[in-house]
Design a protein around this motif. Structure first.
Motif, PDB file in Angstrom:
ATOM      1  N   VAL A 502       0.820  -1.217   0.000  1.00 33.43           N
ATOM      2  CA  VAL A 502       0.000   0.000   0.000  1.00 33.43           C
ATOM      3  C   VAL A 502       0.855   1.269   0.000  1.00 33.43           C
ATOM      4  O   VAL A 502       0.414   2.317  -0.470  1.00 33.43           O
ATOM      5  CB  VAL A 502      -0.958   0.018   1.210  1.00 33.43           C
ATOM      6  N   TYR A 503       2.068   1.183   0.529  1.00 33.40           N
ATOM      7  CA  TYR A 503       2.895   2.395   0.587  1.00 33.40           C
ATOM      8  C   TYR A 503       3.371   2.843  -0.794  1.00 33.40           C
ATOM      9  O   TYR A 503       3.916   3.929  -0.948  1.00 33.40           O
ATOM     10  CB  TYR A 503       4.087   2.212   1.534  1.00 33.40           C
ATOM     11  N   LEU A 504       3.184   1.993  -1.813  1.00 35.04           N
ATOM     12  CA  LEU A 504       3.531   2.382  -3.179  1.00 35.04           C
ATOM     13  C   LEU A 504       2.293   2.717  -4.020  1.00 35.04           C
ATOM     14  O   LEU A 504       2.422   3.053  -5.192  1.00 35.04           O
ATOM     15  CB  LEU A 504       4.325   1.257  -3.865  1.00 35.04           C
ATOM     16  N   GLU A 505       1.123   2.620  -3.419  1.00 34.05           N
ATOM     17  CA  GLU A 505      -0.101   2.892  -4.160  1.00 34.05           C
ATOM     18  C   GLU A 505      -0.521   4.356  -4.028  1.00 34.05           C
ATOM     19  O   GLU A 505      -0.320   4.980  -2.984  1.00 34.05           O
ATOM     20  CB  GLU A 505      -1.223   1.977  -3.668  1.00 34.05           C
ATOM     21  N   ARG A 506      -1.128   4.905  -5.112  1.00 32.83           N
ATOM     22  CA  ARG A 506      -1.611   6.275  -5.129  1.00 32.83           C
ATOM     23  C   ARG A 506      -3.020   6.293  -5.693  1.00 32.83           C
ATOM     24  O   ARG A 506      -3.443   5.402  -6.442  1.00 32.83           O
ATOM     25  CB  ARG A 506      -0.688   7.170  -5.959  1.00 32.83           C
ATOM     26  N   GLU A 507      -3.753   7.382  -5.413  1.00 31.89           N
ATOM     27  CA  GLU A 507      -5.137   7.495  -5.842  1.00 31.89           C
ATOM     28  C   GLU A 507      -5.284   7.785  -7.329  1.00 31.89           C
ATOM     29  O   GLU A 507      -6.122   7.217  -7.996  1.00 31.89           O
ATOM     30  CB  GLU A 507      -5.841   8.583  -5.020  1.00 31.89           C
ATOM     31  N   GLY A 508      -4.498   8.742  -7.843  1.00 34.02           N
ATOM     32  CA  GLY A 508      -4.687   9.176  -9.228  1.00 34.02           C
ATOM     33  C   GLY A 508      -3.379   9.363  -9.950  1.00 34.02           C
ATOM     34  O   GLY A 508      -2.306   9.385  -9.348  1.00 34.02           O
ATOM     35  N   LYS A 509      -3.492   9.554 -11.263  1.00 34.11           N
ATOM     36  CA  LYS A 509      -2.289   9.647 -12.092  1.00 34.11           C
ATOM     37  C   LYS A 509      -1.483  10.907 -11.843  1.00 34.11           C
ATOM     38  O   LYS A 509      -0.292  10.967 -12.154  1.00 34.11           O
ATOM     39  CB  LYS A 509      -2.656   9.540 -13.550  1.00 34.11           C
TER      40      LYS A 509
END
Length: 512
Positions: A502-509
């Protein structure tokens, strides 16, 4: 310009299509070393075992089925080195580092399949040149399936590859002659060691390198020890449980269900606890061998003056981090047992807490022989510590492992281990590095690499790691042609692939 480019390319490829650096050696290949004043040569016996993990010693009481009375005797009457490590936790690289005093990226024996350069110099060659009788008895296992006598040894007994606990067709190579294997390998190798000791020239110092197959998998104890621990209970390690580790890399989570994982070990339903007990029964044969060597020295009046060093070539995991085997930079993989005995030099009950390593063995034996170590070696002599003296020492130990196509589960990695912290840096994978506070977290279950309070520590260890690699010409990753089979299966009934962190995930581009 074209000619200049071709010359550079040839130098990099080494003329055989394999990227490599020049092998480090003495100037002009000389085997004559400067002598240390007032330091007469001392007899040396080096006993190396295979896959002996650091805490599989009876006096440490880690499992009720670990019983090693003769190794306990060594520790009680000599020195125990609890912080002994290898710089690569794999048979051939570790053994080459022991013999040369070099990191794997220098001696280039980076896996179990590729050959040993003819330009490498073993510490035994220096001892032989200075007048020692030298013997190599047991597992060589560097550079493939051969058992031919190697340079630096007057007396030679070995076998092809891993050898066999029980007699099989290949047998032994005894001083260049094929000889059948007659019995249990640990006992028979000890018989050959006794033969060398009893028939040596008494007016010369000797160095015996007794290199056991035990306790390499698949573990087979002697008939006298089989079933000794069947009624004992295995205590699984803390990190064997699923989700016992915080922020573990994806590769590690996925390796649980693999050849080297607890869910699909060796692509089977192997019981890890029973496997460990069989390992311990096999270790009893090695312990008996050590007792025979010590008894001989005592009978001959040599026990007080002979330096006996016992060591494992790498550790072995029995469930730690959900794994079996070695190769990783975790403690149970890279940490090994080390004991030293020589009453003339070492006080009984000595404990050496400094971090020592396989690269330090060759420099130590050279000093024991009254010789100054070559400047090119990466290790240092730990003899002063055995004597109870102090000396300047390393603040961090480099660890390296290079990805093997045979076992693709484990990535290329470099690590730096200090007295308190361990930083592990991976190459070629989309994953996380690791940082552990060994003082607060000896089981290495809480990865601190993303903790804000630890960023300065991680940054410093990263710099220190690459400084060592730069200083030792280690800034390249070797590439070799494919050799051996691939062990790359997963079990359909085992754990699924790890979730992306999750620490590498983001909401939007547009979010960074």
């Amino acid at each position: 310009m074209k000619h200049y480019f071709l010359i550079l390319l040839f130098a990099f490829l080494g003329g055989n299509g394999v990227a490599q650096q020049a092998v480090v050696r003495q100037p002009n290949g000389t085997l004559t070393l400067e002598k240390i004043p007032n330091s007469p040569p001392r007899n040396i016996i080096f006993i190396l075992t295979d896959d002996h993990r650091y805490d599989a010693l009876g006096f440490l009481n880690t499992q009720t089925f670990i019983q090693t009375p003769n190794l306990d005797r060594l520790a009680k009457n000599g020195a125990y080195l609890p912080n002994a490590f290898v710089t690569t936790a794999l048979c051939s690289p570790s053994r080459a580092s022991i013999l040369t005093g070099l990191y794997a990226h220098k001696h280039r024996v980076v896996d179990n399949n590729n050959p040993v350069s003819k330009h490498l110099i073993f510490y035994s060659q220096y001892l032989q040149k200075s007048g020692y009788q030298t013997a190599m008895i047991g597992k060589w296992h560097m550079g493939g399936e051969f058992d031919d006598p190697q340079r630096g040894f007057n007396y030679w007994v070995s076998f092809k590859g891993q050898g066999s606990y029980l007699p099989e067709k290949n047998g032994f190579n005894v001083n260049g002659r094929k000889v059948p294997q007659k019995g249990y390998i640990t006992d028979e190798l000890t018989d050959y060691a006794m033969d060398f000791l009893q028939n040596r020239k008494k007016d010369k110092p000797f160095m015996l390198y007794l290199s056991h197959k035990g306790v390499h998998a698949d573990f087979i104890p002697s008939e006298r020890d089989k079933g000794r621990f069947k009624d004992h209970t295995f205590k699984p390690p803390v990190s064997m449980a699923v989700d016992s580790q915080k922020d573990a890399p994806m590769w590690l989570q996925n390796q649980r269900n693999s050849w080297h994982g607890v869910e699909f070990p060796y692509h089977s339903q192997l019981d890890i606890g029973e496997y460990y007990k069989r390992y311990s029964e096999t270790l009893l044969g090695v312990d008996t061998s050590v007792g025979r060597v010590l008894d001989y020295l005592e009978k001959e009046g040599l026990l007080g003056s002979t330096l006996v060093v016992y060591m494992g070539d790498n550790g072995f995991m029995f469930g730690e981090h959900g794994l079996i085997d070695k190769r990783t930079a975790y403690e149970t993989s890279m940490r090994v047992p080390m004991l030293a005995h020589c009453p003339d030099l070492i006080k009984p009950g000595t404990v050496v807490n400094e971090v020592v390593a396989n690269i330090d063995v060759a420099p130590t034996f050279l000093e024991v022989a009254g010789l100054k170590m070559p400047k090119y070696m990466d290790g240092k002599s730990f003899l002063p510590f055995l004597r109870g003296q102090t000396q300047p020492w390393r603040t961090g130990l480099l660890y390296e492992y290079y990805w093997e196509r045979n076992y693709p589960q484990t990535p290329t990695m470099h690590a730096l281990r200090t007295d308190r912290y361990k930083y592990i840096h991976y190459h070629g994978i989309w994953d996380t590095d690791e940082l552990y506070d060994l003082q607060e977290d000896p089981n290495e279950t809480n990865n601190l690499i993303h903790q804000p309070a630890q960023q300065s520590t991680a940054k410093k260890l990263n710099k220190d790691l690459f400084d060592i690699l730069q200083q030792t010409n280690g800034m390249s990753i070797p590439l070799y042609e494919d050799r051996g089979q691939r062990n790359d299966l997963r079990s359909k009934k085992g754990a699924k692939a790890a979730e992306f962190p999750v620490y590498l995930e983001r909401e939007g581009k547009n979010e960074k």
